[in-house]
Design an enzyme around this catalytic site. Structure first.
Site, PDB file in Angstrom:
ATOM      1  CG  HIS A  24     -35.050  16.550  78.482  1.00 52.01           C
ATOM      2  ND1 HIS A  24     -35.448  16.044  79.709  1.00 52.01           N
ATOM      3  CD2 HIS A  24     -34.839  17.885  78.679  1.00 52.01           C
ATOM      4  CE1 HIS A  24     -35.486  17.029  80.596  1.00 52.01           C
ATOM      5  NE2 HIS A  24     -35.118  18.152  80.004  1.00 52.01           N
ATOM      6  CG  HIS A  66     -32.614  20.599  78.995  1.00 49.32           C
ATOM      7  ND1 HIS A  66     -33.939  20.966  79.067  1.00 49.32           N
ATOM      8  CD2 HIS A  66     -32.067  21.306  77.964  1.00 49.32           C
ATOM      9  CE1 HIS A  66     -34.185  21.870  78.111  1.00 49.32           C
ATOM     10  NE2 HIS A  66     -33.077  22.074  77.431  1.00 49.32           N
ATOM     11  CG  ASP A 106     -32.071  19.728  84.714  1.00 53.04           C
ATOM     12  OD1 ASP A 106     -31.967  19.743  83.459  1.00 53.04           O
ATOM     13  OD2 ASP A 106     -33.162  19.911  85.297  1.00 53.04           O
ATOM     14  CG  HIS A 107     -33.325  15.863  83.078  1.00 51.35           C
ATOM     15  ND1 HIS A 107     -34.462  15.291  83.609  1.00 51.35           N
ATOM     16  CD2 HIS A 107     -33.494  17.205  83.177  1.00 51.35           C
ATOM     17  CE1 HIS A 107     -35.281  16.254  83.992  1.00 51.35           C
ATOM     18  NE2 HIS A 107     -34.724  17.419  83.746  1.00 51.35           N
ATOM     19  CG  HIS A 158     -38.785  20.347  77.974  1.00 51.12           C
ATOM     20  ND1 HIS A 158     -39.104  21.405  78.776  1.00 51.12           N
ATOM     21  CD2 HIS A 158     -37.501  20.012  78.321  1.00 51.12           C
ATOM     22  CE1 HIS A 158     -38.076  21.703  79.550  1.00 51.12           C
ATOM     23  NE2 HIS A 158     -37.086  20.875  79.293  1.00 51.12           N
ATOM     24  CG  ASP A 165     -37.634  18.842  82.495  1.00 51.38           C
ATOM     25  OD1 ASP A 165     -37.729  17.994  83.391  1.00 51.38           O
ATOM     26  OD2 ASP A 165     -36.642  19.561  82.376  1.00 51.38           O
ATOM     27  CG  HIS A 191     -37.980  19.042  87.180  1.00 50.95           C
ATOM     28  ND1 HIS A 191     -38.257  20.273  86.641  1.00 50.95           N
ATOM     29  CD2 HIS A 191     -36.842  18.631  86.572  1.00 50.95           C
ATOM     30  CE1 HIS A 191     -37.334  20.582  85.739  1.00 50.95           C
ATOM     31  NE2 HIS A 191     -36.458  19.602  85.688  1.00 50.95           N
TER      32      HIS A 191
HETATM   33 ZN   LIG Z   1     -35.098  19.532  83.990  1.00 52.20          ZN
HETATM   34 ZN   LIG Z   2     -35.417  20.249  80.527  1.00 52.60          ZN
END
Ligand SMILES: [Zn+2]
Ligand SMILES: [Zn+2]
Length: 323
Positions: free
Chosen positions: A62, A64, A66-67, A139, A210, A268
């Site tokens: 996805h 976000h 942090d990915h 998510h 997530d 995570h």
């Molecule tokens: Zn994440």
């Molecule tokens: Zn996320």
């Protein structure tokens, strides 16, 4: 098939954990597949014994940060090194625009083809050895979980037995190896299964992050050898998990249990469980193991060689649980 965790923290990196990325090394192909690419993933690769030049596919769950924040930097460095042939990137809608904008505003050019595939639930990649499929998780934004399934293959061919039975070598051996039934010119009929060891069962890996607990994650992890599942929060912080649509360690364990997975690797983690806090990461591990004992807690650079299940009969009876 070897899994290496390159980042195991959620949201932000900590001193000992970078943000999300998992590498799957496929020695038979001399390829590396990445799942997510948080910021700093290229540095983590440099600190590991993996080779960036072997990266051929990147699967993004996805959008976000942090990915995905590590994607541009990694691809740009691969471009400068000049030893990558092509990278296929799979992910949700918006991924291509994100990369195109990054290229445009940073005046970057990739020196190799980068093919972006906007995915939908179902099979997204298949070759003679592997099938990769995805499905939606639950998510805050569109998020996909992945399942990599190695195809079953016939066991080793007993060439001595074939010789003893005076079967002429050549094309017939190939047919028997593939498990086919062969009729010889002299009228004798042989079945491939008589000459092959037990079928080598393909390994299956699911990657679910997530997400809060959801049925699609259970389906992706069905009978998986390894389920990699997020466990951002402790069971005691379940309220936060419901608010932010993340999982607790117990949800990850329940997913593994419901799916009949063989091993669970949780990752995570929220930085709030650093040592010295009332709840520590080891507590998340205990919570998960209380439900699914075959659980381990991932840490950066942890590697896990996915074992091959040895015997098809034993597995069918449920008597063999590979560890
Ligand atoms: Zn994440
Ligand atoms: Zn996320």
């Amino acid at each position: 098939m070897q899994i290496t965790f390159l980042g195991t923290s959620s949201g932000v990196p900590t001193r000992s954990r970078n943000v999300s990325s998992v590498a799957l090394k496929l020695p038979q192909k001399a390829q590396l597949w990445l799942f997510d690419c948080g910021e700093g993933t290229q540095h983590q690769l440099l600190r590991s014994d993996l080779k960036s030049s072997q990266i051929s596919r990147i699967f993004i769950t996805h959008m976000h940060g942090d990915h995905i924040f590590g994607l541009m930097g990694l691809l740009a460095s691969c471009s400068l090194s000049g030893n990558v042939e092509q990278i296929d990137i799979y992910g949700p809608p918006g991924l291509n625009e994100y990369l195109q904008a990054g290229l445009r505003y940073s005046h970057t050019r990739f020196s190799f083809p980068v093919k972006v595939h906007a995915i939908r639930p179902g099979v997204i990649y298949e070759d003679s050895e592997f099938t990769v499929s995805c499905n939606l998780l639950h998510h805050r934004i569109t998020t996909f979980g992945y399942r990599v399934a190695e195809k079953d293959r016939p066991g080793p061919f007993d060439i001595e037995k074939a010789k003893e039975m005076q079967i002429p070598p050549g094309r017939v051996y190939g047919q028997l190896k593939r498990g086919e039934t062969v009729k010889l010119p002299d009228g004798r009929v042989f079945h491939g299964a008589e000459f092959c060891g037990p079928t080598e069962i393909g390994r299956k890996i699911a990657y679910c992050t997530d997400t809060i607990y959801c049925e699609n994650a259970v389906e992706l992890a069905r009978d998986a050898d390894v389920l990699i599942h997020e466990a951002t929060f402790s069971h005691q912080d379940a309220q936060l998990a419901f608010e932010r649509l993340h999982s607790t360690s117990t949800m990850a364990a329940q997913t593994a249990l419901a799916a009949g997975a063989h091993r669970l690797l949780i990752t995570h983690f929220s930085p709030r469980y650093a040592p010295g806090n009332p709840i520590e990461l080891k507590d998340l591990l205990y919570e998960a193991r209380a439900i699914f004992p075959n659980t381990d807690m991932a840490y950066d650079f942890m590697t896990y060689e996915v074992p091959r299940r040895r015997n098809v009969q034993l597995n069918k009876l449920g008597a063999s649980q590979s560890s």
